[in-house]
Write an enzyme that holds these catalytic residues in place. Structure first.
Site, PDB file in Angstrom:
ATOM      1  N   SER A  24     -30.870  26.582  39.437  1.00 27.04           N
ATOM      2  CA  SER A  24     -30.542  25.431  40.295  1.00 27.04           C
ATOM      3  C   SER A  24     -29.033  25.332  40.495  1.00 27.04           C
ATOM      4  O   SER A  24     -28.251  25.855  39.700  1.00 27.04           O
ATOM      5  CB  SER A  24     -31.087  24.143  39.678  1.00 27.04           C
ATOM      6  N   GLU A  26     -25.784  22.576  41.699  1.00 29.07           N
ATOM      7  CA  GLU A  26     -25.402  21.161  41.866  1.00 29.07           C
ATOM      8  C   GLU A  26     -24.213  21.030  42.812  1.00 29.07           C
ATOM      9  O   GLU A  26     -23.220  21.733  42.674  1.00 29.07           O
ATOM     10  CB  GLU A  26     -25.044  20.591  40.485  1.00 29.07           C
ATOM     11  N   ASP A 118     -19.989   7.582  34.513  1.00 31.26           N
ATOM     12  CA  ASP A 118     -18.740   7.349  33.788  1.00 31.26           C
ATOM     13  C   ASP A 118     -18.083   6.098  34.330  1.00 31.26           C
ATOM     14  O   ASP A 118     -18.300   5.730  35.482  1.00 31.26           O
ATOM     15  CB  ASP A 118     -17.798   8.555  33.966  1.00 31.26           C
ATOM     16  N   PHE A 227     -11.378  18.890  33.075  1.00 33.81           N
ATOM     17  CA  PHE A 227     -12.823  18.616  33.004  1.00 33.81           C
ATOM     18  C   PHE A 227     -13.306  18.684  31.556  1.00 33.81           C
ATOM     19  O   PHE A 227     -14.046  17.824  31.096  1.00 33.81           O
ATOM     20  CB  PHE A 227     -13.613  19.673  33.782  1.00 33.81           C
ATOM     21  N   HIS A 277     -28.551  25.882  35.326  1.00 36.40           N
ATOM     22  CA  HIS A 277     -28.134  24.925  36.354  1.00 36.40           C
ATOM     23  C   HIS A 277     -26.631  25.133  36.573  1.00 36.40           C
ATOM     24  O   HIS A 277     -25.824  24.836  35.687  1.00 36.40           O
ATOM     25  CB  HIS A 277     -28.423  23.500  35.843  1.00 36.40           C
TER      26      HIS A 277
END
Ligand code: FAD
Length: 308
Positions: A24, A26, A118, A227, A277
């Protein structure tokens, strides 16, 4: 318009996961309408890899949240891809969240991932909207009680940054499944040992649901350091040293990202991971290279995974 996917029997991701390992991608919504074509270009470029589903993240507010709905709805209506909408508790009342879910349902979307979200930029701690939800568990319970979506939830190989300890983290993960989530997708990680020890803790705690590995190929040195710090993921010292040595050479950093993600995913596949993913960040180059390096169909080919 009838969905071009109408011939495909499986519209819920957990049904696909019962049968095979998933691949998958995103994507994220743009800040402005002018950014929408770039998102669709990225989706179309990665479509050739036949992902089992594609997801679109949910922003902290305003227009981007509507773009999430718009992109997911277009994917559902105009492509043969299976979309999953992200949904968070940030800044929305129960009624507003109900509205989003009703619109998604009306558009024929069948899959959501329910998150807390968040705190918006400039806000140190998460605070629920008045009449809103405090945790993903509450949102999951609400969706399960009122809608027929398949529900995914997030999990954290190194523990969520706000978790008291790893035991509490697993307990809350387990609660997400008890409230109605059916599979989990991990936060990004760069050391598979964290994933394997999480898997071990999860299975010992009785978690049987599929756990998909969230993979973010490194694109940019400063971005990845930011990140990783934000989401509590470790960049292994040897990898960080290689990044440091490449300085500002962006192409070399991207190539290093392709090399390390290829090795990481290959090892996860060999270990029998339930799904991969990719955090695509609306890019396609690195992921295309990684999937080509792995060999066509390798991610989704369950039979190729030893140890199963
Ligand atoms: P929660 O499950 O609510 O967890 C937050 C903290 O509270 C954890 O420390 C947990 O241990 C604790 N906790 C959980 N339940 C309880 C409880 N019942 N009682 C007490 N404590 C509890 N963010 C976005 O803004 N948009 C997105 O689209 C998005 N997509 C994501 C997709 C994935 C696959 C992942 C891994 C993360 C995503 N995020 C997204 C980031 C996510 O919103 C943050 O990591 C957020 O800080 C936590 O979300 P959660 O759903 O895990 O929250």
């Amino acid at each position: 318009m009838a969905s071009p996917r109408s011939e495909a029997p499986e519209i819920k991701i957990p049904d696909v996961l019962k049968r095979k390992r998933t691949l998958s991608f995103e994507f994220y919504p743009p800040r402005t309408r002018e950014g929408l074509p770039a998102v669709f270009r990225s989706i179309h470029r990665l479509k050739g890899f036949k992902p089992d589903f594609v997801s679109v993240t949910y922003g902290a507010g305003g227009a981007t949240q509507r773009f999430t709905e718009e992109i997911v709805t277009s994917i559902e209506r105009e492509t043969d891809l299976l979309p999953m909408a992200h949904l968070t508790c940030v800044g929305q009342t129960r009624e507003e969240i109900r509205g989003v879910l009703e619109r998604l349902e009306g558009a024929g979307v069948e899959n959501v991932i329910a998150l807390r979200g968040d705190p918006p930029r400039g806000q140190a701690e998460f605070a629920p909207a008045p009449g809103g939800f405090s945790h993903a568990t509450e949102l999951i319970g609400y969706i399960r009680a009122n809608f027929g979506f398949s529900i995914a939830a997030a999990c954290y190989p190194e523990g969520h940054t706000e978790s008291r300890d790893l035991d509490a983290d697993i307990e809350h993960t387990k609660l997400k499944l008890e409230m109605g989530a059916e599979f989990l997708i991990t936060q990004l990680f760069y050391d598979n040992d964290y994933f394997y020890s999480f898997l071990d803790r999860a299975r010992r705690a009785g978690i049987r649901a599929p756990i998909l590995a969230g993979i973010l190929p490194i694109l940019n040195r400063e971005q990845i350091r930011r990140f990783a710090a934000l989401c509590g993921a470790t960049i292994p010292p040897a990898l960080d040293a290689r990044l440091e040595a490449l300085g500002d050479d962006r192409d070399a950093v991207r190539e290093l990202g392709i090399e390390t993600a290829t090795l990481q995913v290959r090892e996860l596949l060999d270990g029998g991971v339930d799904g991969v993913h990719f955090y695509a960040l609306n890019r396609s180059y690195s992921i295309s290279k990684i999937l080509s390096n792995l060999g066509g169909g390798r991610v989704q080919d369950r039979g190729a995974a030893p140890g199963e």
